[in-house]
Design a protein around this motif. Structure first.
Motif, PDB file in Angstrom:
ATOM      1  N   GLY A   1      -2.665 -28.853 -12.950  1.00 28.84           N
ATOM      2  CA  GLY A   1      -2.434 -27.988 -14.111  1.00 28.84           C
ATOM      3  C   GLY A   1      -2.767 -26.531 -13.852  1.00 28.84           C
ATOM      4  O   GLY A   1      -2.344 -25.651 -14.604  1.00 28.84           O
ATOM      5  N   HIS A   2      -3.528 -26.267 -12.795  1.00 34.06           N
ATOM      6  CA  HIS A   2      -3.946 -24.891 -12.539  1.00 34.06           C
ATOM      7  C   HIS A   2      -3.291 -24.313 -11.281  1.00 34.06           C
ATOM      8  O   HIS A   2      -3.810 -23.378 -10.674  1.00 34.06           O
ATOM      9  CB  HIS A   2      -5.482 -24.812 -12.541  1.00 34.06           C
ATOM     10  N   MET A   3      -2.121 -24.882 -10.953  1.00 32.96           N
ATOM     11  CA  MET A   3      -1.252 -24.308  -9.923  1.00 32.96           C
ATOM     12  C   MET A   3      -0.571 -23.090 -10.555  1.00 32.96           C
ATOM     13  O   MET A   3      -0.155 -23.140 -11.718  1.00 32.96           O
ATOM     14  CB  MET A   3      -0.233 -25.405  -9.583  1.00 32.96           C
TER      15      MET A   3
ATOM     16  N   LEU B   1      -1.713 -16.728 -20.611  1.00 33.95           N
ATOM     17  CA  LEU B   1      -3.119 -17.006 -20.287  1.00 33.95           C
ATOM     18  C   LEU B   1      -3.369 -18.521 -20.351  1.00 33.95           C
ATOM     19  O   LEU B   1      -2.937 -19.195 -21.276  1.00 33.95           O
ATOM     20  CB  LEU B   1      -4.006 -16.282 -21.305  1.00 33.95           C
ATOM     21  N   CYS B   2      -4.094 -19.016 -19.345  1.00 31.88           N
ATOM     22  CA  CYS B   2      -4.436 -20.439 -19.280  1.00 31.88           C
ATOM     23  C   CYS B   2      -5.803 -20.674 -19.943  1.00 31.88           C
ATOM     24  O   CYS B   2      -6.599 -19.745 -20.066  1.00 31.88           O
ATOM     25  CB  CYS B   2      -4.479 -20.862 -17.818  1.00 31.88           C
ATOM     26  N   ASN B   3      -6.084 -21.920 -20.323  1.00 30.60           N
ATOM     27  CA  ASN B   3      -7.393 -22.279 -20.880  1.00 30.60           C
ATOM     28  C   ASN B   3      -8.538 -21.935 -19.942  1.00 30.60           C
ATOM     29  O   ASN B   3      -9.655 -21.692 -20.379  1.00 30.60           O
ATOM     30  CB  ASN B   3      -7.459 -23.787 -21.148  1.00 30.60           C
ATOM     31  N   CYS B   4      -8.242 -21.896 -18.637  1.00 32.17           N
ATOM     32  CA  CYS B   4      -9.299 -21.642 -17.649  1.00 32.17           C
ATOM     33  C   CYS B   4      -9.564 -20.146 -17.487  1.00 32.17           C
ATOM     34  O   CYS B   4     -10.474 -19.749 -16.774  1.00 32.17           O
ATOM     35  CB  CYS B   4      -8.916 -22.251 -16.303  1.00 32.17           C
ATOM     36  N   GLY B   5      -8.739 -19.303 -18.133  1.00 32.79           N
ATOM     37  CA  GLY B   5      -8.953 -17.859 -18.057  1.00 32.79           C
ATOM     38  C   GLY B   5      -8.012 -17.152 -17.103  1.00 32.79           C
ATOM     39  O   GLY B   5      -7.936 -15.925 -17.098  1.00 32.79           O
TER      40      GLY B   5
ATOM     41  N   GLY C   1      -0.605 -17.633 -16.001  1.00 34.39           N
ATOM     42  CA  GLY C   1       0.609 -18.238 -15.465  1.00 34.39           C
ATOM     43  C   GLY C   1       0.412 -19.581 -14.798  1.00 34.39           C
ATOM     44  O   GLY C   1       1.235 -20.000 -13.982  1.00 34.39           O
ATOM     45  N   HIS C   2      -0.687 -20.265 -15.140  1.00 28.64           N
ATOM     46  CA  HIS C   2      -0.911 -21.584 -14.559  1.00 28.64           C
ATOM     47  C   HIS C   2       0.074 -22.586 -15.167  1.00 28.64           C
ATOM     48  O   HIS C   2       0.612 -22.392 -16.262  1.00 28.64           O
ATOM     49  CB  HIS C   2      -2.358 -22.043 -14.804  1.00 28.64           C
ATOM     50  N   TYR C   3       0.267 -23.673 -14.414  1.00 27.11           N
ATOM     51  CA  TYR C   3       1.227 -24.719 -14.794  1.00 27.11           C
ATOM     52  C   TYR C   3       0.996 -25.200 -16.231  1.00 27.11           C
ATOM     53  O   TYR C   3       1.932 -25.317 -17.011  1.00 27.11           O
ATOM     54  CB  TYR C   3       1.028 -25.870 -13.797  1.00 27.11           C
TER      55      TYR C   3
HETATM   56 ZN    ZN Z   1      -5.699 -22.650 -15.498  1.00 25.85          ZN
END
Ligand code: ZN
Length: 324
Positions: A164-166, A174-178, A181-183
């Motif tokens: 998910g963080h590719m 923005l991704c949940n991880c900060g 453009g993450h998957y």
């Molecule tokens: Zn992410």
């Protein structure tokens, strides 16, 4: 009784609920119990509820040979530490394995929940007949597990498979991880709902305008899916776009891993061919012909039981190889 002695007590600790079950080595679920996680109360309260759940099983002379815990987020496998967890607020560097091991006279194992689900699908579900597969759970986020030669690939520290963080688009949402453009920021259920809301605010026409009364905060992947199943062209188009992003990530995985099978689980897999067909088209368009010609993409079979079943397999394999 002999079979019981070999059973594993598996617990899948999710953001909403904890699912515990006693599982035999051949994958039979002897007893299953659900409790609410109430994750917002933080690690101490959740661990308190977790031990009550474990007590409920062990107090019933379950004969469990080990405890196996599946949790979202990157897990340091050697140290048994949850380094962080998107579904469990406040869980930074929690040594869950030693906390639980100190309370019970049993071996305790800890594994990422999507890695567990990959093992579960490989041993008892959609991937039972293949040796090389990639499992993705696509719901609010995207989790993953990689099976190579019928073994879970965990990497140097244990966190392999955080698909998910590719990065798909460096300037993307923005991704949940900060990160950007993450998957999972582009191809998850959350991304699907966000894209629908964005287009509706821009004036797109859909049954969703009427069904929500213009209150777009209520729009989720599920409501978009319902609109699509009723034939709404807008919803079908938004799903197609999300499915294409899903396919772009899958094309990367196909080129890197050359899997025989990709298994899609999680809430979005309920979309079936609406999701899979555009994704497979992207694989065919973007991967090398050789790996693209052998890979099949299917939906998962075990539903919410995949994680507990896979966690039991992991613990059983560790016990058989002398790891405690
Ligand atoms: Zn992410």
């Amino acid at each position: 009784m002999k079979e019981d002695q070999k059973s594993i007590l598996s617990i899948d600790i999710g953001g909403t609920k904890m699912l515990g079950a006693l599982i035999t080595p051949d994958g039979a679920i002897l007893r299953k119990v659900n409790v609410l996680t109430q994750a917002a109360e933080g690690p101490d309260a959740v661990i308190g509820r977790l031990t009550l759940l474990i007590d409920g099983f062990l107090g019933n002379s379950s004969g469990a040979a080990a405890l196996s815990l599946a949790v979202a987020g990157p897990i340091d496998l050697k140290k048994g530490i949850i380094t962080e967890s998107p579904n469990l607020p406040g869980w930074q560097d929690v040594p869950l394995r030693s906390i639980i091991r100190d309370k019970y006279d049993l071996p305790v194992f800890l594994l990422n929940d999507a890695q567990s689900a990959a093992l579960g699908e490989n041993c008892f579900g959609a991937g039972i007949e293949v040796e090389n597969l990639i499992f993705l759970t696509v719901s609010t986020g995207i989790g993953g597990g990689i099976i190579i030669n019928n073994r879970l690939y965990t990497g140097a520290s244990g966190s392999a498979g955080e698909i998910g963080h590719m990065v798909i688009d460096p300037g993307g949402p923005l991704c949940n991880c900060g990160n950007r453009g993450h998957y999972e920021a582009m191809a998850s259920g959350t991304a699907l709902a966000r894209e629908a809301v964005k287009r509706l605010k821009e004036g797109a026409q859909s049954v969703l305008q009427e069904s929500t009364g213009g209150s777009y905060g209520e729009i989720t992947a599920k409501t978009v899916a319902e609109a699509a199943f009723s034939g709404d062209a807008f919803a079908l188009d938004v799903i197609s776009q999300t499915a294409r992003y899903l396919g772009i990530g899958l094309a990367n995985l196909v080129n890197i891993f050359n899997p025989e099978l990709i298994i899609i689980g999680g809430g979005l897999s309920n979309l079936g061919t609406m999701l899979l067909e555009p994704a497979v088209e992207e694989i065919q368009a973007r991967s090398f012909h050789l790996p693209a010609s052998v890979v099949r993409v299917v939906t998962a079979r075990l539903g919410a039981d995949a994680g507990i079943l896979g966690a039991a397999v992991f613990a059983h394999d560790c016990l058989m190889s002398g790891v405690k």
